[in-house]
Design an enzyme around this catalytic site. Sequence first.
Site, PDB file in Angstrom:
ATOM      1  N   LYS A  98       0.864  -1.189   0.000  1.00 27.68           N
ATOM      2  CA  LYS A  98       0.000   0.000   0.000  1.00 27.68           C
ATOM      3  C   LYS A  98       0.896   1.233   0.000  1.00 27.68           C
ATOM      4  CE  LYS A  98      -4.137  -1.647   2.377  1.00 27.68           C
ATOM      5  NZ  LYS A  98      -3.990  -2.958   1.771  1.00 27.68           N
ATOM      6  N   ASP A 132      -1.467  -2.065  -4.132  1.00 25.54           N
ATOM      7  CA  ASP A 132      -2.869  -2.131  -3.702  1.00 25.54           C
ATOM      8  C   ASP A 132      -3.571  -0.810  -4.008  1.00 25.54           C
ATOM      9  OD1 ASP A 132      -2.199  -4.578  -2.647  1.00 25.54           O
ATOM     10  OD2 ASP A 132      -2.341  -3.966  -0.552  1.00 25.54           O
ATOM     11  N   MET A 133      -4.899  -0.840  -4.022  1.00 22.27           N
ATOM     12  CA  MET A 133      -5.654   0.415  -4.157  1.00 22.27           C
ATOM     13  C   MET A 133      -6.367   0.687  -2.845  1.00 22.27           C
ATOM     14  SD  MET A 133      -6.066   2.904  -6.162  1.00 22.27           S
ATOM     15  CE  MET A 133      -5.777   2.477  -7.875  1.00 22.27           C
ATOM     16  N   GLN A 161     -10.627  -1.131  -8.592  1.00 20.60           N
ATOM     17  CA  GLN A 161     -11.837  -1.489  -7.843  1.00 20.60           C
ATOM     18  C   GLN A 161     -13.091  -1.317  -8.698  1.00 20.60           C
ATOM     19  OE1 GLN A 161     -10.647   1.615  -5.328  1.00 20.60           O
ATOM     20  NE2 GLN A 161     -10.070   0.327  -3.597  1.00 20.60           N
ATOM     21  N   ARG A 182      -5.123  -6.287 -11.170  1.00 16.81           N
ATOM     22  CA  ARG A 182      -5.852  -7.196 -10.279  1.00 16.81           C
ATOM     23  C   ARG A 182      -7.191  -6.498  -9.984  1.00 16.81           C
ATOM     24  NH1 ARG A 182      -3.895  -6.481  -4.796  1.00 16.81           N
ATOM     25  NH2 ARG A 182      -2.243  -7.982  -5.061  1.00 16.81           N
ATOM     26  N   LYS A 185     -13.593  -6.047  -6.115  1.00 19.06           N
ATOM     27  CA  LYS A 185     -14.852  -5.293  -6.002  1.00 19.06           C
ATOM     28  C   LYS A 185     -14.620  -3.959  -5.277  1.00 19.06           C
ATOM     29  CE  LYS A 185     -17.908  -9.259  -6.284  1.00 19.06           C
ATOM     30  NZ  LYS A 185     -18.968 -10.080  -5.646  1.00 19.06           N
ATOM     31  N   ALA A 187     -13.044  -2.496  -1.131  1.00 19.62           N
ATOM     32  CA  ALA A 187     -13.242  -2.846   0.269  1.00 19.62           C
ATOM     33  C   ALA A 187     -13.545  -1.661   1.189  1.00 19.62           C
ATOM     34  CB  ALA A 187     -11.990  -3.561   0.775  1.00 19.62           C
ATOM     35  N   LYS A 199     -24.781  -3.570  -4.319  1.00 17.02           N
ATOM     36  CA  LYS A 199     -23.852  -4.666  -4.575  1.00 17.02           C
ATOM     37  C   LYS A 199     -24.089  -5.298  -5.953  1.00 17.02           C
ATOM     38  CE  LYS A 199     -21.943  -8.820  -2.442  1.00 17.02           C
ATOM     39  NZ  LYS A 199     -21.727  -9.455  -3.726  1.00 17.02           N
ATOM     40  N   THR A 229     -11.140 -12.198  -6.559  1.00 17.48           N
ATOM     41  CA  THR A 229     -12.500 -12.383  -6.044  1.00 17.48           C
ATOM     42  C   THR A 229     -12.693 -13.801  -5.528  1.00 17.48           C
ATOM     43  OG1 THR A 229     -14.861 -12.229  -6.580  1.00 17.48           O
ATOM     44  CG2 THR A 229     -13.422 -13.007  -8.352  1.00 17.48           C
TER      45      THR A 229
HETATM   46  C1  LIG Z   1      -5.931 -10.835  -3.647  1.00 16.46           C
HETATM   47  C2  LIG Z   1      -6.840  -9.728  -3.208  1.00 16.46           C
HETATM   48  C3  LIG Z   1      -6.355  -8.437  -3.095  1.00 16.46           C
HETATM   49  C4  LIG Z   1      -7.195  -7.403  -2.711  1.00 16.46           C
HETATM   50  N1  LIG Z   1      -6.714  -6.114  -2.699  1.00 16.46           N
HETATM   51  C5  LIG Z   1      -7.587  -5.099  -2.494  1.00 16.46           C
HETATM   52  C6  LIG Z   1      -7.156  -3.747  -2.648  1.00 16.46           C
HETATM   53  O1  LIG Z   1      -5.989  -3.437  -2.940  1.00 16.46           O
HETATM   54  N2  LIG Z   1      -8.078  -2.751  -2.468  1.00 16.46           N
HETATM   55  C7  LIG Z   1      -9.404  -3.026  -2.153  1.00 16.46           C
HETATM   56  O2  LIG Z   1     -10.204  -2.091  -2.043  1.00 16.46           O
HETATM   57  N3  LIG Z   1      -9.812  -4.298  -1.971  1.00 16.46           N
HETATM   58  C8  LIG Z   1      -8.949  -5.337  -2.135  1.00 16.46           C
HETATM   59  N4  LIG Z   1      -9.387  -6.634  -1.982  1.00 16.46           N
HETATM   60  C9  LIG Z   1     -10.713  -6.900  -1.348  1.00 16.46           C
HETATM   61  C10 LIG Z   1     -11.862  -6.836  -2.347  1.00 16.46           C
HETATM   62  O3  LIG Z   1     -12.112  -5.494  -2.729  1.00 16.46           O
HETATM   63  C11 LIG Z   1     -13.151  -7.415  -1.746  1.00 16.46           C
HETATM   64  O4  LIG Z   1     -13.528  -6.653  -0.642  1.00 16.46           O
HETATM   65  C12 LIG Z   1     -13.060  -8.864  -1.328  1.00 16.46           C
HETATM   66  O5  LIG Z   1     -12.313  -9.607  -2.237  1.00 16.46           O
HETATM   67  C13 LIG Z   1     -14.484  -9.494  -1.215  1.00 16.46           C
HETATM   68  O6  LIG Z   1     -15.140  -9.426  -2.443  1.00 16.46           O
HETATM   69  P1  LIG Z   1     -15.438 -10.705  -3.372  1.00 16.46           P
HETATM   70  O7  LIG Z   1     -15.066 -10.350  -4.758  1.00 16.46           O
HETATM   71  O8  LIG Z   1     -14.831 -11.914  -2.824  1.00 16.46           O
HETATM   72  O9  LIG Z   1     -17.020 -10.792  -3.421  1.00 16.46           O
HETATM   73  P2  LIG Z   1     -18.144 -10.857  -2.322  1.00 16.46           P
HETATM   74  O10 LIG Z   1     -19.418 -10.718  -3.070  1.00 16.46           O
HETATM   75  O11 LIG Z   1     -17.863  -9.888  -1.217  1.00 16.46           O
HETATM   76  O12 LIG Z   1     -18.012 -12.311  -1.753  1.00 16.46           O
HETATM   77  C14 LIG Z   1     -18.322 -13.460  -2.527  1.00 16.46           C
HETATM   78  C15 LIG Z   1     -18.278 -14.674  -1.626  1.00 16.46           C
HETATM   79  O13 LIG Z   1     -16.937 -14.900  -1.223  1.00 16.46           O
HETATM   80  C16 LIG Z   1     -16.883 -15.270   0.139  1.00 16.46           C
HETATM   81  N5  LIG Z   1     -16.214 -14.198   0.893  1.00 16.46           N
HETATM   82  C17 LIG Z   1     -15.857 -12.976   0.459  1.00 16.46           C
HETATM   83  N6  LIG Z   1     -15.232 -12.281   1.405  1.00 16.46           N
HETATM   84  C18 LIG Z   1     -15.219 -13.075   2.492  1.00 16.46           C
HETATM   85  C19 LIG Z   1     -14.727 -12.937   3.808  1.00 16.46           C
HETATM   86  N7  LIG Z   1     -14.118 -11.827   4.212  1.00 16.46           N
HETATM   87  N8  LIG Z   1     -14.868 -13.976   4.653  1.00 16.46           N
HETATM   88  C20 LIG Z   1     -15.453 -15.137   4.271  1.00 16.46           C
HETATM   89  N9  LIG Z   1     -15.949 -15.337   3.034  1.00 16.46           N
HETATM   90  C21 LIG Z   1     -15.835 -14.319   2.154  1.00 16.46           C
HETATM   91  C22 LIG Z   1     -18.319 -15.441   0.593  1.00 16.46           C
HETATM   92  O14 LIG Z   1     -18.696 -16.773   0.361  1.00 16.46           O
HETATM   93  C23 LIG Z   1     -19.057 -14.510  -0.332  1.00 16.46           C
HETATM   94  O15 LIG Z   1     -20.413 -14.863  -0.488  1.00 16.46           O
HETATM   95  C24 LIG Z   1      -8.563  -7.677  -2.379  1.00 16.46           C
HETATM   96  C25 LIG Z   1      -9.045  -8.979  -2.492  1.00 16.46           C
HETATM   97  C26 LIG Z   1      -8.220  -9.985  -2.916  1.00 16.46           C
HETATM   98  C27 LIG Z   1      -8.794 -11.371  -3.038  1.00 16.46           C
END
Ligand SMILES: Cc1cc2nc3c(=O)[nH]c(=O)nc-3n(C[C@H](O)[C@H](O)[C@H](O)COP(=O)(O)OP(=O)(O)OC[C@H]3O[C@@H](n4cnc5c(N)ncnc54)[C@H](O)[C@@H]3O)c2cc1C
Length: 309
Positions: A98, A132-133, A161, A182, A185, A187, A199, A229
Amino acid sequence: MSVARTVLLKVSDNQWLRENGTRLPFIRRAVSRFMPGESFEEMITAARATAADGLASLFTRLGENVTDIGEADAVAHHYLDGIDQLRSLNLDCEPSIKLTQLGLDIDRELAYAHLRDLAARAHAANNYLWVDMEQSSYVNITLALTKRLREEFPRVGLCLQAYLFRTRQDLEDITSRGIGVRLVKGAYNEPPEVAFPKKSDVDANYYALAQQMLAPAARAAGSRAVFGTHDLDLIQSIRAHAQLAGVKPAEYEFHMLYGIQKPAQQRLAKDGVPVRVLIAYGDYWFPWYMRRLAERPANVWFVAKSLFG
Ligand SMILES: Cc1cc2nc3c(=O)[nH]c(=O)nc-3n(C[C@H](O)[C@H](O)[C@H](O)COP(=O)(O)OP(=O)(O)OC[C@H]3O[C@@H](n4cnc5c(N)ncnc54)[C@H](O)[C@@H]3O)c2cc1C
């Protein structure tokens, strides 16, 4: 956005809790689901176990919004040393950092100098550097510094994002420069002026952006197409689209967080899709952990359970 998500993201920004939340034993027990430990050595142990399962990894030392120059310097040294150690261990584990951890809030040139050192070290080690973002107020500067870095170093990637309205244009610009993307969605707690509040709209935009990443123009520029994801429906749609578009499984990747959807990680790897697991460690994990809870408020149940041991 759900009320639970909004509340948890507000908690993640609370300065007192950021400093003190990690001392609460029941929260420490609950976080171990997503974090193998606080030390670099514990991260290495987890990366080795991940490699034994046929998956590569990424490492990130948790921390953000550093306000002390000495601390930013120490973070940069930690990553430089980490890249060297991974090289000597011959472990396929890429750094993900970051910019606010490297001192962006203090001085952008200080952060860039650290970023450049890390890219140079990663380049020398035949590794790859991920940026990272963070919150939307940092997007312009993060894009600008990463583009500047790409002029010197080819092995650089950036997180974008899907919840931000602007990402469609940013994605085109970034992929055309051959910078890896990368796609996640998103965070953070963003206002409706800049991000989709619903969402379902974020999910739809993610899929549209994923198609853009798999299109011939982005592929031709050499941009790494990475989908960060755990959303199994989305993963299935992306894979089906890739097949229709003639993009082979080995030509795109999925990155997931340690401890989330492990069976899916293994299934994808078995199907020939490269998978990386992001392993986070360090002692400044409170805001990061609150964001993990916000992603799936049902996780709060695990915290409640750990309160009772
Ligand atoms: C490798 C990586 C790097 C990332 N870097 C960044 C970044 O730099 N900046 C940023 O803003 N965000 C980052 N994120 C986080 C991202 O923005 C999401 O908040 C996160 O990945 C959850 O979204 P999702 O796509 O899994 O979908 P969602 O719709 O949130 O989740 C889909 C399904 O995945 C499972 N799941 C998701 N999250 C969780 C959890 N915490 N615990 C348990 N099960 C879960 C559940 O089964 C859920 O129903 C990163 C994520 C990953 C995987």
